[in-house]
Design an enzyme around this catalytic site. Structure first.
Site, PDB file in Angstrom:
ATOM      1  N   ASP A   8      57.440  30.995  38.325  1.00 21.91           N
ATOM      2  CA  ASP A   8      56.762  32.352  38.871  1.00 21.91           C
ATOM      3  C   ASP A   8      57.121  33.544  37.929  1.00 21.91           C
ATOM      4  OD1 ASP A   8      56.962  30.860  41.216  1.00 21.91           O
ATOM      5  OD2 ASP A   8      59.089  31.332  41.594  1.00 21.91           O
TER       6      ASP A   8
ATOM      7  N   GLU B 106      50.105  34.011  48.206  1.00 20.72           N
ATOM      8  CA  GLU B 106      51.575  34.825  47.948  1.00 20.72           C
ATOM      9  C   GLU B 106      51.430  35.308  46.597  1.00 20.72           C
ATOM     10  OE1 GLU B 106      53.633  31.081  48.429  1.00 20.72           O
ATOM     11  OE2 GLU B 106      53.847  30.610  46.435  1.00 20.72           O
TER      12      GLU B 106
END
Length: 518
Positions: free
Chosen positions: A13, A184
């Site tokens: 991420d 997301e």
């Protein structure tokens, strides 16, 4: 050239920013502490440890596997660093307890402010600083009412008042999912009169992708790139970099653009034992104003051109050695759900050794006293030495390969009735526990050396007692594919456990040596 992945091992991420001539990448840490690891670089190719941000601000005890610190977002505005992060307490369907926070600091190394709680409507928060001085929070929106498929229903936005340290106005649904779904990781960038919304879609597995949409107005409507997705590996299982998605952008001082993104390198095409890693791709804005890979298409590359004027130092150190002869724990170590402290993890009680006071069981979600290092190479060897005198079978200490509380492999010293001190191996594979049959007597009073060799998806533990010259196998060679999956990656750790009396025993570790062989 930039060789991918630039951050090997568990570094998922990525959020990449540039401040002056230094690039920073912040990554998720999930249940490992300190939280939010940050790396720095001056050429986008060679990255070094910079700092860990969440050193005191979070309490992760009891959080289930794959929860805790998700998707940090760094930004820098008017001389101040901003960090957004999610602390996920539960993902028990149909709900998701995900709490979003903001902290700030004048320097990337702190000191960081006390956390400001913002909302819990979803995860992956991101702060956008608009040209007019207003600030806006974006996050993935979780809709428990969706009965089939993923419940990530799109992106929501709400204004943030920095003076009041609070959200103001009403949340607004900014963007619905494309057909890839599972939207997301939102980031907004303003470029050439457009607001560009970059999101991750398709889930975090094989279908992972980067979606780009744009609008002339911040609140939309947003037009999706007609060639979406902008980046993915989903249709080519032969690529070395799989699961490509979750992108963020920087512009170099020379006006070039690069994207950091998540990826995996599955061993034997199946087992992402190293976890989700970080890669960098060169990108550009085409004549129609859409973001494209300079290499063409949408597949991630292993080699990418350096920025103009950048050069390589040639340093690429994979090995890690700690002789435990310092006063503070090396920052490359991590611990599970509790920070390292002198109470249980001491370099001062016995100089030249790391004393680990025993915690709870290897499956504890509260006080698992394990000090661990990310696996960075597909093949490696680790060696350690410990002094440990258990008096009960409920006491143990040793060397562990650890993915999570349901998947680990542990070579340890313990005590067995009628035998005294022994060496044993236990394994938990997909929540199924096995006590392996090998039992090696290890005379009380001698030092014990433990090692593990990993070649791809196979591993073998070894032992050597103080008076011996030769390393001997401890247990059987095992396939370690079970140490893959979920959101994290494999760690190699040293720890102590006492199920008779919490902190009732301790082990002294004299060194830890990791040697990569990729």
């Amino acid at each position: 050239m930039i060789q991918n992945p630039v951050l090997p091992g568990f570094n998922p991420d990525p959020c990449m920013i540039r401040v002056d001539d230094v690039y920073y990448i912040a990554v998720s840490t999930f249940e490992w502490l300190p939280g939010v690891r940050v790396y720095e670089s001056r050429n986008l190719a060679e990255w070094s440890y910079c700092t860990d941000i969440l050193t005191r601000e979070v309490n992760l005890q009891g959080n289930p596997k794959n929860c805790s610190i998700w998707a940090p977002q760094l930004s820098f505005h008017d001389g101040l660093f901003y960090l957004m992060y999610t602390d996920v307490k539960s993902t028990k369907r149909p709900f998701k307890d995900s709490h979003n926070y903001l902290i700030t600091a004048p320097s990337i190394r702190g000191p960081w402010s006390e956390p400001v709680y913002l909302n819990s409507s979803g995860f992956d928060p991101s702060l956008f600083h608009d040209d007019d001085g207003r600030k806006w929070l974006l996050n993935a929106l979780w809709d428990y009412r969706i009965t089939e498929g993923n419940k990530s229903s799109g992106i929501v936005i709400q204004e943030y008042d920095a003076e009041r340290k609070a959200l103001i106005g009403e949340p607004f649904k900014l963007f619905d999912c494309t057909p890839l779904k599972k939207t997301e990781a939102p980031h907004i960038y303003k470029q050439a009169g457009y607001y560009y919304l970059i999101t991750a879609e398709g889930g975090t597995g094989r279908g992972h992708a980067v979606t780009v949409a744009r609008s002339r107005e911040l609140l939309g409507p947003y037009e999706v790139d007609p060639r979406n997705p902008m980046l993915t590996s989903s249709d080519n299982l032969e690529l070395e970099l799989q699961c490509a998605g979750h992108g963020s952008l920087v512009e170099t001082p020379q006006g070039e653009w690069y994207m950091a993104h998540l990826c995996t390198r599955p061993i034997d095409g199946e087992y992402a034992i190293l976890g989700r890693e970080t890669a960098v791709q060169q990108v550009y804005w085409d004549e129609d104003g859409w973001l494209r890979l300079t290499s063409g298409g949408y597949w991630p590359l292993m080699e990418v051109p350096l920025p103009q004027g950048a050069s390589l130092s040639g340093e690429n150190i994979s090995d890690f050695v700690d002789e435990f002869d310092g006063h503070v724990l090396d920052p490359l170590w991590n611990t599970l759900r509790v920070n390292a402290s002198e109470e249980w993890c001491s370099l001062s009680e016995k100089p030249g050794a790391l004393r680990i006071r025993a915690g709870e069981s290897p499956q504890s979600l509260f006080r698992h006293h394990l000090v661990a290092f990310r696996q960075k190479d597909r093949s490696f060897r680790v060696e350690t030495e410990l002094a440990y005198e258990p008096s009960y079978y409920l006491q143990m200490a040793g060397l562990m390969l650890y993915l999570n509380e349901d998947n680990y492999w542990y070579a340890y010293a313990s005590h067995e009735e009628g035998l005294g001190r022994v060496l044993r191996v236990m394994r938990c594979e997909k929540d199924s526990f096995v006590l392996e049959p090998t039992v090696i007597e290890a005379q009380t009073g001698s030092l014990v050396q433990l090692a593990v060799d990993v070649e791809g998806a196979w591993g073998q533990f070894y032992y050597r007692l103080q008076s011996a010259d030769e390393w001997l196998p401890l247990g059987e060679k095992r396939h370690i594919g079970f140490l893959s999956g979920g959101f994290t990656g494999n760690f190699i750790g040293i720890g102590a456990h006492d199920m008779n009396q919490y902190q009732g025993s301790y082990a002294d570790f004299h060194y830890f040596r990791y040697q990569g062989r990729d």
